[in-house]
Scaffold this active site. Structure first.
Site, PDB file in Angstrom:
ATOM      1  N   GLU A 214       0.842  -1.206   0.000  1.00 16.14           N
ATOM      2  CA  GLU A 214       0.000   0.000   0.000  1.00 16.14           C
ATOM      3  C   GLU A 214       0.870   1.247   0.000  1.00 16.14           C
ATOM      4  O   GLU A 214       1.815   1.303   0.791  1.00 16.14           O
ATOM      5  CB  GLU A 214      -0.925  -0.018   1.229  1.00 16.14           C
ATOM      6  CG  GLU A 214      -1.942  -1.146   1.151  1.00 16.14           C
ATOM      7  CD  GLU A 214      -2.896  -1.216   2.342  1.00 16.14           C
ATOM      8  OE1 GLU A 214      -2.747  -0.406   3.272  1.00 16.14           O
ATOM      9  OE2 GLU A 214      -3.784  -2.082   2.338  1.00 16.14           O
TER      10      GLU A 214
ATOM     11  N   HIS B 278      -7.857   1.475   1.499  1.00 14.87           N
ATOM     12  CA  HIS B 278      -7.790   1.118   2.927  1.00 14.87           C
ATOM     13  C   HIS B 278      -8.644   2.087   3.759  1.00 14.87           C
ATOM     14  O   HIS B 278      -8.141   2.777   4.654  1.00 14.87           O
ATOM     15  CB  HIS B 278      -6.336   1.110   3.412  1.00 14.87           C
ATOM     16  CG  HIS B 278      -6.125   0.268   4.632  1.00 14.87           C
ATOM     17  ND1 HIS B 278      -4.964  -0.436   4.862  1.00 14.87           N
ATOM     18  CD2 HIS B 278      -6.923  -0.002   5.703  1.00 14.87           C
ATOM     19  CE1 HIS B 278      -5.061  -1.077   6.018  1.00 14.87           C
ATOM     20  NE2 HIS B 278      -6.245  -0.821   6.552  1.00 14.87           N
TER      21      HIS B 278
HETATM   22  P1  NAD Z   1     -10.133 -10.161  15.493  1.00 14.88           P
HETATM   23  O1  NAD Z   1      -8.814 -10.556  16.043  1.00 14.88           O
HETATM   24  O2  NAD Z   1     -11.208  -9.743  16.405  1.00 14.88           O
HETATM   25  O3  NAD Z   1     -10.691 -11.330  14.578  1.00 14.88           O
HETATM   26  C1  NAD Z   1      -9.896 -12.110  13.742  1.00 14.88           C
HETATM   27  C2  NAD Z   1     -10.510 -13.482  13.703  1.00 14.88           C
HETATM   28  O4  NAD Z   1      -9.796 -14.262  12.757  1.00 14.88           O
HETATM   29  C3  NAD Z   1     -10.401 -14.223  15.053  1.00 14.88           C
HETATM   30  O5  NAD Z   1     -11.665 -14.659  15.496  1.00 14.88           O
HETATM   31  C4  NAD Z   1      -9.497 -15.398  14.742  1.00 14.88           C
HETATM   32  O6  NAD Z   1      -9.870 -16.543  15.458  1.00 14.88           O
HETATM   33  C5  NAD Z   1      -9.717 -15.575  13.262  1.00 14.88           C
HETATM   34  N1  NAD Z   1      -8.659 -16.325  12.609  1.00 14.88           N
HETATM   35  C6  NAD Z   1      -7.329 -16.300  12.861  1.00 14.88           C
HETATM   36  N2  NAD Z   1      -6.688 -17.158  12.047  1.00 14.88           N
HETATM   37  C7  NAD Z   1      -7.636 -17.727  11.269  1.00 14.88           C
HETATM   38  C8  NAD Z   1      -7.585 -18.693  10.239  1.00 14.88           C
HETATM   39  N3  NAD Z   1      -6.443 -19.254   9.866  1.00 14.88           N
HETATM   40  N4  NAD Z   1      -8.752 -19.057   9.651  1.00 14.88           N
HETATM   41  C9  NAD Z   1      -9.930 -18.489  10.042  1.00 14.88           C
HETATM   42  N5  NAD Z   1     -10.046 -17.586  11.030  1.00 14.88           N
HETATM   43  C10 NAD Z   1      -8.891 -17.206  11.639  1.00 14.88           C
HETATM   44  O7  NAD Z   1      -9.796  -8.994  14.444  1.00 14.88           O
HETATM   45  P2  NAD Z   1     -10.826  -7.920  13.911  1.00 14.88           P
HETATM   46  O8  NAD Z   1     -10.744  -6.713  14.753  1.00 14.88           O
HETATM   47  O9  NAD Z   1     -12.119  -8.555  13.657  1.00 14.88           O
HETATM   48  O10 NAD Z   1     -10.128  -7.564  12.524  1.00 14.88           O
HETATM   49  C11 NAD Z   1     -10.183  -8.491  11.465  1.00 14.88           C
HETATM   50  C12 NAD Z   1      -9.270  -8.056  10.349  1.00 14.88           C
HETATM   51  O11 NAD Z   1      -9.717  -6.829   9.822  1.00 14.88           O
HETATM   52  C13 NAD Z   1      -7.821  -7.839  10.746  1.00 14.88           C
HETATM   53  O12 NAD Z   1      -6.987  -8.245   9.699  1.00 14.88           O
HETATM   54  C14 NAD Z   1      -7.742  -6.331  10.889  1.00 14.88           C
HETATM   55  O13 NAD Z   1      -6.441  -5.855  10.719  1.00 14.88           O
HETATM   56  C15 NAD Z   1      -8.634  -5.919   9.759  1.00 14.88           C
HETATM   57  N6  NAD Z   1      -9.168  -4.577   9.873  1.00 14.88           N
HETATM   58  C16 NAD Z   1      -9.148  -3.829   8.741  1.00 14.88           C
HETATM   59  C17 NAD Z   1      -9.666  -2.573   8.774  1.00 14.88           C
HETATM   60  C18 NAD Z   1      -9.606  -1.728   7.533  1.00 14.88           C
HETATM   61  O14 NAD Z   1      -9.399  -0.538   7.650  1.00 14.88           O
HETATM   62  N7  NAD Z   1      -9.774  -2.280   6.382  1.00 14.88           N
HETATM   63  C19 NAD Z   1     -10.221  -2.073   9.957  1.00 14.88           C
HETATM   64  C20 NAD Z   1     -10.272  -2.888  11.094  1.00 14.88           C
HETATM   65  C21 NAD Z   1      -9.756  -4.166  11.016  1.00 14.88           C
HETATM   66  C1  MLT Z   2      -6.727  -1.742  11.325  1.00 13.98           C
HETATM   67  O1  MLT Z   2      -6.072  -2.779  11.284  1.00 13.98           O
HETATM   68  O2  MLT Z   2      -7.095  -1.242  12.387  1.00 13.98           O
HETATM   69  C2  MLT Z   2      -7.132  -1.094  10.056  1.00 13.98           C
HETATM   70  O3  MLT Z   2      -6.525  -1.630   8.978  1.00 13.98           O
HETATM   71  C3  MLT Z   2      -7.217   0.365  10.104  1.00 13.98           C
HETATM   72  C4  MLT Z   2      -5.942   1.133   9.968  1.00 13.98           C
HETATM   73  O4  MLT Z   2      -4.957   0.645   9.432  1.00 13.98           O
HETATM   74  O5  MLT Z   2      -5.894   2.242  10.426  1.00 13.98           O
END
Ligand code: NAD
Ligand code: MLT
Length: 543
Positions: A276, A294
């Site tokens: 990114e 993102h």
């Molecule tokens: P979280 O830790 O609450 O949930 C992740 C889940 O994935 C957990 O329940 C875990 O058991 C599961 N997991 C781990 N390994 C696995 C596998 N091999 N197969 C299936 N499931 C598996 O995290 P979250 O807060 O729900 O965030 C989820 C994702 O979203 C993360 O990658 C986070 O960085 C991303 N995220 C992105 C943004 C964005 O801006 N796009 C914002 C917030 C979170």
């Molecule tokens: C996160 O993992 O929290 C999201 O990707 C959001 C961010 O990068 O700020």
């Protein structure tokens, strides 16, 4: 909580000095202001990797989002860094292993952007189903083509969710209201949790085979990298739609672009990329793939939430408290800490005593928890014992609550922990055993009802060793006229004795003599003490 007793004490910057914080990615103003209320803050974004390596030397804390890559090289250069605070969830841009080895706390702010990420996922799914970006672009170019942009409904379709954590669960809950059947795969989630969410947990293959829409919500780890690759696309329903608002790389980008080009996948919506900003990324080449830069957490609410959450945790550390969301140290709530603190202090002193008595070269450390302490969360107590043990041998500054366990492991020392009900007549007992070439040093300690910490057994001797202060610990013969000459030696050296405890196992057997002293004894006096007739060994110990 007193600073001296806090497990984070060695992480605090010098007393009286403000912590210096570098914010290297854009952070909501509210968070910056909160940080400024208790720290000296520099906001310098868009640093090149080389510039960051140079700059980081000046700071105690680093605040990032996903833009800054905190590599092993950055950590190596970070001479005074105590904490890396990630405003957000994903910590795949931080070398946590390198930070842990160096004793640097890595913390994040889970929860603050969950709703925003879930809503963005759903927005992407809706736009994908109804071709909204393409139709909008067409209309802006003067095109009125209603047939071309015919979409599909959610109703009665199957949504496959991979990763049922915070975001996955919020997506599931909301998508049920569209009348979708939800299938979820998450090997770490219990059936109980799935039932609570009203979902069916299924194997990954079922999600892939049956999903009309598939969305991923796992972290990016070695296990989830390329979790969905060419082979996985082969078993999907023709016309499936794919969403990735989690992390670039969970779905192989080239394989997804190929599946879209071949028509197996009707379309995809992608918010995150392996690199990114993405350059030369095949996902940017197809108009069936909707992309956003993102933006999952990019809402006013989420940005303020994560910025304040990261600022608060950093200020807590600066004040000597414990962060709520450290990745590389056990999370301890203030309530738990209040209960466990005396045990943690006792264990640290016991570790320090064992280390000073035995020196380095031990092969295993065993901790046995008995009585009421065995009913509690003993992880922080074990870490405290290791911290005390290694701190006295390697130098206090080089071992802290974050890296203690890691350091023990790197030394190849086996750690054993167990719990027993019986506490030898006490309400609680911690037993620490250090094993070196077949010789075991065993120490037992207890916390009394009024939170007093006592070491009550050293090897075979029942004793009373204060858990603080300097002392001389000797083994002497069970004969008259030994204790007196020892006191004379100390007296001649102007060393005041504050307390004395003498005990033996049986008449005629060597005695343990513990002399609490008001100041450290010089090597010369220790030599004299060791040569008093009847003194079998004498060791100066500082706790
Ligand atoms: P979280 O830790 O609450 O949930 C992740 C889940 O994935 C957990 O329940 C875990 O058991 C599961 N997991 C781990 N390994 C696995 C596998 N091999 N197969 C299936 N499931 C598996 O995290 P979250 O807060 O729900 O965030 C989820 C994702 O979203 C993360 O990658 C986070 O960085 C991303 N995220 C992105 C943004 C964005 O801006 N796009 C914002 C917030 C979170
Ligand atoms: C996160 O993992 O929290 C999201 O990707 C959001 C961010 O990068 O700020």
């Amino acid at each position: 909580m007193t600073k001296g007793s806090n497990p984070c004490t060695s992480l605090i910057v010098n007393e009286g000095m403000l912590m210096k914080v570098l914010v290297s990615d854009s952070l909501a103003e509210e968070g910056v202001r909160r940080l400024e209320s208790g720290a000296e803050v520099d906001v310098i974004t868009n640093l090149s990797p080389e510039e960051l390596v140079k700059k980081i030397k000046e700071y105690d804390a680093l605040v990032i989002r996903s833009g800054t890559k905190v590599t092993a090289e950055v950590i190596k250069a970070a001479d005074r860094l105590k904490v890396i605070g990630r405003a957000g969830v994903g910590i795949d841009n931080v070398d946590v292993e390198a930070a842990t080895k160096k004793g640097i706390i890595v913390l994040n702010t889970p929860g603050g952007n969950t709703i925003s990420a879930a809503e963005h996922t759903i927005a992407m799914m809706l736009t994908l189903a109804r071709n909204i970006p393409q139709a909008n672009a067409g209309l802006h170019k003067g095109e009125w083509n209603r047939k071309k942009y015919t979409g599909v409904e959610f109703f009665n379709k199957t949504l496959g969710i991979v990763g049922l954590g915070r975001v996955g669960a919020e997506v599931a809950t909301r998508m049920k209201s569209f009348g979708m059947q939800i299938l979820a795969y998450d090997p770490f989630i219990t059936e109980e949790r799935a039932t609570q969410l009203g979902l069916t947990l299924v194997p990954l293959e079922t999600v892939l085979r049956e999903g009309d829409f598939i969305t991923v919500h796992t972290p990016l780890t070695n296990e989830t990298r390329n979790l969905i690759d060419e082979d996985e696309f082969k078993i999907m329903k023709p016309g499936v739609r794919i969403v990735n608002c989690a992390r670039g790389g969970i779905i192989n980008e080239a394989a997804l672009a190929k599946a879209v080009a071949e028509g197996t996948v009707a379309g995809a919506a992608v918010d995150v990329f392996t690199k990114e900003p993405p350059t030369g990324n095949p996902l940017l080449e197809s108009d069936k793939i909707i992309t956003t830069p993102h933006l999952g957490a990019s809402t006013a609410e989420a940005q303020v939430n994560v910025a304040l959450a990261v600022a608060d945790q950093i200020l807590t550390i600066a004040r000597g408290g414990l962060p709520t969301n450290a990745i590389n140290m056990p999370a301890i709530s203030p309530e738990t800490l209040a209960v466990m603190e005396p045990y943690m202090n006792l264990a640290e002193k016991m570790g320090a005593l064992a280390g000073q008595l035995m020196g380095s070269g031990f092969e295993s450390l065993e901790l046995i928890y008995s009585g009421t302490v065995a009913e509690k969360d003993i992880r922080p107590v074990t870490i405290s014992a290791i911290k005390g043990l290694l701190g006295c041998l390697m130098g206090e500054g080089s071992v802290n609550f974050v890296n203690a366990q890691r350091r023990l492991k790197d030394m190849g020392v086996k750690l054993l922990e167990s719990k027993t009900e019986s506490a030898n007549g006490y309400s609680n007992v911690i037993t620490l055993k250090l094993n070196k070439k077949g010789t075991v040093t065993s120490i037992q300690g207890t916390v009394t009802g009024n939170k007093e910490k006592r070491i009550v057994q050293l090897n075979e001797y029942h004793t009373y060793i204060p858990s603080e202060g300097d002392m001389v610990i000797s083994i002497i013969e069970d004969k008259p006229n030994i204790i007196g000459p020892c006191c004379v030696v100390l007296g001649e050296g102007k060393i005041n004795i504050g307390a004395m405890h003498v005990g033996r196992i049986a008449e005629g057997k060597p005695q343990l003599m513990v002399l609490s002293i008001d100041q450290m004894v010089s090597e010369e006096i220790m030599k004299k003490l060791g040569s008093v007739p009847g003194v079998l060994s004498a060791k100066m110990v500082g706790l």
